[in-house]
Design an enzyme around this catalytic site. Structure first.
Site, PDB file in Angstrom:
ATOM      1  N   HIS A 123      -3.392   7.412   1.818  1.00  0.00           N
ATOM      2  CA  HIS A 123      -3.733   6.081   1.294  1.00  0.00           C
ATOM      3  C   HIS A 123      -5.148   5.730   1.755  1.00  0.00           C
ATOM      4  CE1 HIS A 123      -3.849   1.957   0.354  1.00  0.00           C
ATOM      5  NE2 HIS A 123      -3.780   1.563   1.615  1.00  0.00           N
TER       6      HIS A 123
ATOM      7  N   ASN B  26      -9.872  -0.064  -0.779  1.00  0.00           N
ATOM      8  CA  ASN B  26      -8.412   0.057  -0.735  1.00  0.00           C
ATOM      9  C   ASN B  26      -7.833  -0.550  -2.017  1.00  0.00           C
ATOM     10  OD1 ASN B  26      -5.672  -0.256  -0.261  1.00  0.00           O
ATOM     11  ND2 ASN B  26      -5.907  -1.073   1.811  1.00  0.00           N
TER      12      ASN B  26
ATOM     13  N   CYS C  99       0.812  -1.225   0.000  1.00  0.00           N
ATOM     14  CA  CYS C  99       0.000   0.000   0.000  1.00  0.00           C
ATOM     15  C   CYS C  99       0.845   1.275   0.000  1.00  0.00           C
ATOM     16  CB  CYS C  99      -0.975   0.000   1.172  1.00  0.00           C
ATOM     17  SG  CYS C  99      -2.236  -1.273   0.996  1.00  0.00           S
TER      18      CYS C  99
HETATM   19  N1  ACO Z   1     -18.656  -7.719   8.964  1.00  0.00           N
HETATM   20  C1  ACO Z   1     -19.208  -7.829  10.192  1.00  0.00           C
HETATM   21  N2  ACO Z   1     -18.476  -7.979  11.310  1.00  0.00           N
HETATM   22  C2  ACO Z   1     -17.150  -8.034  11.178  1.00  0.00           C
HETATM   23  C3  ACO Z   1     -16.506  -7.928   9.928  1.00  0.00           C
HETATM   24  C4  ACO Z   1     -17.309  -7.761   8.798  1.00  0.00           C
HETATM   25  N3  ACO Z   1     -16.819  -7.642   7.550  1.00  0.00           N
HETATM   26  N4  ACO Z   1     -15.169  -8.021  10.119  1.00  0.00           N
HETATM   27  C5  ACO Z   1     -14.982  -8.158  11.433  1.00  0.00           C
HETATM   28  N5  ACO Z   1     -16.173  -8.171  12.066  1.00  0.00           N
HETATM   29  C6  ACO Z   1     -16.417  -8.303  13.513  1.00  0.00           C
HETATM   30  C7  ACO Z   1     -15.285  -8.991  14.221  1.00  0.00           C
HETATM   31  O1  ACO Z   1     -15.452 -10.365  14.205  1.00  0.00           O
HETATM   32  C8  ACO Z   1     -15.398  -8.400  15.605  1.00  0.00           C
HETATM   33  O2  ACO Z   1     -16.420  -9.061  16.295  1.00  0.00           O
HETATM   34  P1  ACO Z   1     -16.238  -9.388  17.877  1.00  0.00           P
HETATM   35  O3  ACO Z   1     -16.132  -8.042  18.543  1.00  0.00           O
HETATM   36  O4  ACO Z   1     -17.484 -10.150  18.182  1.00  0.00           O
HETATM   37  O5  ACO Z   1     -14.960 -10.177  17.973  1.00  0.00           O
HETATM   38  C9  ACO Z   1     -15.867  -6.980  15.362  1.00  0.00           C
HETATM   39  O6  ACO Z   1     -16.473  -6.968  14.055  1.00  0.00           O
HETATM   40  C10 ACO Z   1     -14.758  -5.969  15.383  1.00  0.00           C
HETATM   41  O7  ACO Z   1     -13.663  -6.479  14.587  1.00  0.00           O
HETATM   42  P2  ACO Z   1     -12.344  -5.668  14.379  1.00  0.00           P
HETATM   43  O8  ACO Z   1     -11.406  -6.469  13.542  1.00  0.00           O
HETATM   44  O9  ACO Z   1     -11.852  -5.147  15.684  1.00  0.00           O
HETATM   45  O10 ACO Z   1     -12.913  -4.452  13.525  1.00  0.00           O
HETATM   46  P3  ACO Z   1     -12.235  -3.075  13.200  1.00  0.00           P
HETATM   47  O11 ACO Z   1     -13.078  -1.992  13.684  1.00  0.00           O
HETATM   48  O12 ACO Z   1     -10.766  -3.070  13.560  1.00  0.00           O
HETATM   49  O13 ACO Z   1     -12.339  -3.058  11.617  1.00  0.00           O
HETATM   50  C11 ACO Z   1     -10.925  -3.330   9.717  1.00  0.00           C
HETATM   51  C12 ACO Z   1     -11.678  -4.035  10.819  1.00  0.00           C
HETATM   52  C13 ACO Z   1     -11.914  -2.594   8.862  1.00  0.00           C
HETATM   53  C14 ACO Z   1     -10.199  -4.381   8.889  1.00  0.00           C
HETATM   54  C15 ACO Z   1      -9.934  -2.305  10.324  1.00  0.00           C
HETATM   55  O14 ACO Z   1      -9.215  -2.919  11.364  1.00  0.00           O
HETATM   56  C16 ACO Z   1      -8.953  -1.750   9.315  1.00  0.00           C
HETATM   57  O15 ACO Z   1      -9.327  -0.986   8.431  1.00  0.00           O
HETATM   58  N6  ACO Z   1      -7.687  -2.070   9.469  1.00  0.00           N
HETATM   59  C17 ACO Z   1      -6.629  -1.477   8.641  1.00  0.00           C
HETATM   60  C18 ACO Z   1      -6.526  -2.108   7.296  1.00  0.00           C
HETATM   61  C19 ACO Z   1      -5.482  -1.344   6.524  1.00  0.00           C
HETATM   62  O16 ACO Z   1      -5.168  -0.193   6.760  1.00  0.00           O
HETATM   63  N7  ACO Z   1      -4.877  -1.944   5.554  1.00  0.00           N
HETATM   64  C20 ACO Z   1      -3.846  -1.146   4.814  1.00  0.00           C
HETATM   65  C21 ACO Z   1      -2.723  -1.893   4.575  1.00  0.00           C
HETATM   66  S1  ACO Z   1      -3.241  -3.288   3.681  1.00  0.00           S
HETATM   67  C22 ACO Z   1      -1.994  -3.652   2.609  1.00  0.00           C
HETATM   68  O17 ACO Z   1      -0.917  -3.075   2.607  1.00  0.00           O
HETATM   69  C23 ACO Z   1      -2.298  -4.715   1.660  1.00  0.00           C
END
Ligand code: ACO
Length: 333
Positions: free
Chosen positions: A254, A284, A112
């Site tokens: 990004h 993304n 990324c």
């Molecule tokens: N739909 C519904 N529920 C979900 C989903 C989904 N798609 N995904 C996760 N959940 C649930 C989880 O199971 C969890 O449930 P629990 O509390 O019962 O355990 C809850 O939602 C919260 O999960 P988190 O993983 O903590 O959710 P978060 O708010 O962190 O969001 C996300 C996840 C969107 C992936 C976020 O962490 C994020 O954007 N991370 C950064 C990603 C990024 O920046 N990538 C860039 C680099 S990637 C690269 O270089 C290829």
């Protein structure tokens, strides 16, 4: 005066097919409401079978060349983590299809943060006088390495590309990068990884299971590191450029997650409306993300010639970086 690269043209390309959150919710345990509220993404573009990263790269490259009013460059740098093949690199094929056979062409892999690493490489070619003009493309087709049923990754990623043409010029011209910083920490490599397909998996002697070719991501951890690294890099380039924070017109970060971009803006002390967002429609797009966002911001007049733009990224590796520049008077089509 020092010789550097000036942004002289910009273009982008996305596949025609849109996949909405509602469509994803039909095949996995998620919802439009969850994806929108946790990421800001409403839909993403997905390439058709039979097309690949190079198709997006060629289209974005052609548009950037047209924007720069030229059909020739001295080198092609392609930032991608989803090359058409493991061997050879994809850039030579892209250069050939752009009718540029014979020019140096190579891939840069920083996921990324790839576009910023590619930009730095292009600037280096110009500074070394190895090239007077360089086409820097960021292109990725992450939907080809995502498990379509994995709710941790499938809602986040889309396919897309963007490109800029750099020409040799002086550091005080609009379009010159005023400051840039890049970094990495491989101790966190496991946070975002495709286990199979490389020499490590083969040397283990254990045959890959089909799912090993999909990308795994520890989203919550990535989120935390992304905010810290993007904010620190952004602060550092502003200090090196001597730009006060309130002189920044637009943060084109990004496009991974709206909450990440708003947190970075908040940590920096920038009003949230100065953080440009187009991830609602594209998700993304990895190395494509920053040039795709810059192109859209310029094409829609959100980013105007003379504006000060700050850009920052974080990605797998882990890698990160930031750059700032005064936006030049280029045609954005
Ligand atoms: N739909 C519904 N529920 C979900 C989903 C989904 N798609 N995904 C996760 N959940 C649930 C989880 O199971 C969890 O449930 P629990 O509390 O019962 O355990 C809850 O939602 C919260 O999960 P988190 O993983 O903590 O959710 P978060 O708010 O962190 O969001 C996300 C996840 C969107 C992936 C976020 O962490 C994020 O954007 N991370 C950064 C990603 C990024 O920046 N990538 C860039 C680099 S990637 C690269 O270089 C290829």
């Amino acid at each position: 005066m020092r010789r550097t690269g000036i942004v002289a043209g910009i273009g982008s390309a996305v596949p025609a097919r849109t996949v909405t959150n509602h469509q994803l919710a039909e095949r996995m345990d998620t919802s439009d409401q969850w994806i929108r509220s946790r990421t800001g993404i409403a839909e993403r573009r997905v390439i058709e079978p039979g097309t690949s990263t190079s198709d997006l790269a060629v289209e974005a490259g052609l548009r950037a060349l047209r924007s720069a009013g030229t059909d020739r460059v001295d080198a092609v740098v392609l930032a991608t983590a989803t090359p058409d093949h493991q061997v050879p690199a994809t850039a030579p094929a892209v250069a050939a299809r752009l009718d540029l056979p014979g020019v140096p062409a190579y891939d840069v892999s920083a996921v990324c943060t790839g576009f910023l690493y590619g930009l730095s490489s292009g600037l280096g070619l110009i500074a070394q006088e190895a090239a007077d003009t360089v086409l820097v493309i960021g292109a990725d087709a992450f939907t080809t390495i995502i498990d379509p049923t994995d709710r941790n990754t499938a809602p986040i990623f889309g396919d897309g590309a963007g490109a800029v043409v750099l020409r040799a010029g002086a550091p005080d011209e609009p379009g010159a990068v005023a400051a840039m910083e890049l970094g990495s920490d491989g101790r966190l490599a496991e946070l975002i990884i495709v286990p199979a397909g490389g020499s490590r998996q083969r040397s283990s002697g254990v045959p890959a299971a089909p799912g090993d070719h999909f990308m795994l991501m520890q989203g919550r951890e990535v989120f935390k590191h992304a905010v810290v690294r993007m904010t620190d890099s952004a602060r550092s380039v502003l200090a090196r450029a001597g730009w006060p924070l309130d002189s920044v017109d637009l943060l084109v970060g990004h496009q991974a997650n709206a909450r990440i971009l708003h947190s970075v803006a908040e940590q920096l002390g920038l009003p949230p409306e100065r953080a440009f967002l187009n991830l609602d429609r594209y998700g993304n797009t990895a190395a494509g993300s920053i040039p795709l966002a810059l192109h859209e911001a310029a094409a829609t007049g959100v980013l105007k010639p003379g504006d000060r733009v700050l850009t920052a990224a974080f990605g797998a590796g882990t890698t990160w970086g930031a750059a700032c520049l005064t936006w030049p008077d280029v045609s954005a089509g």
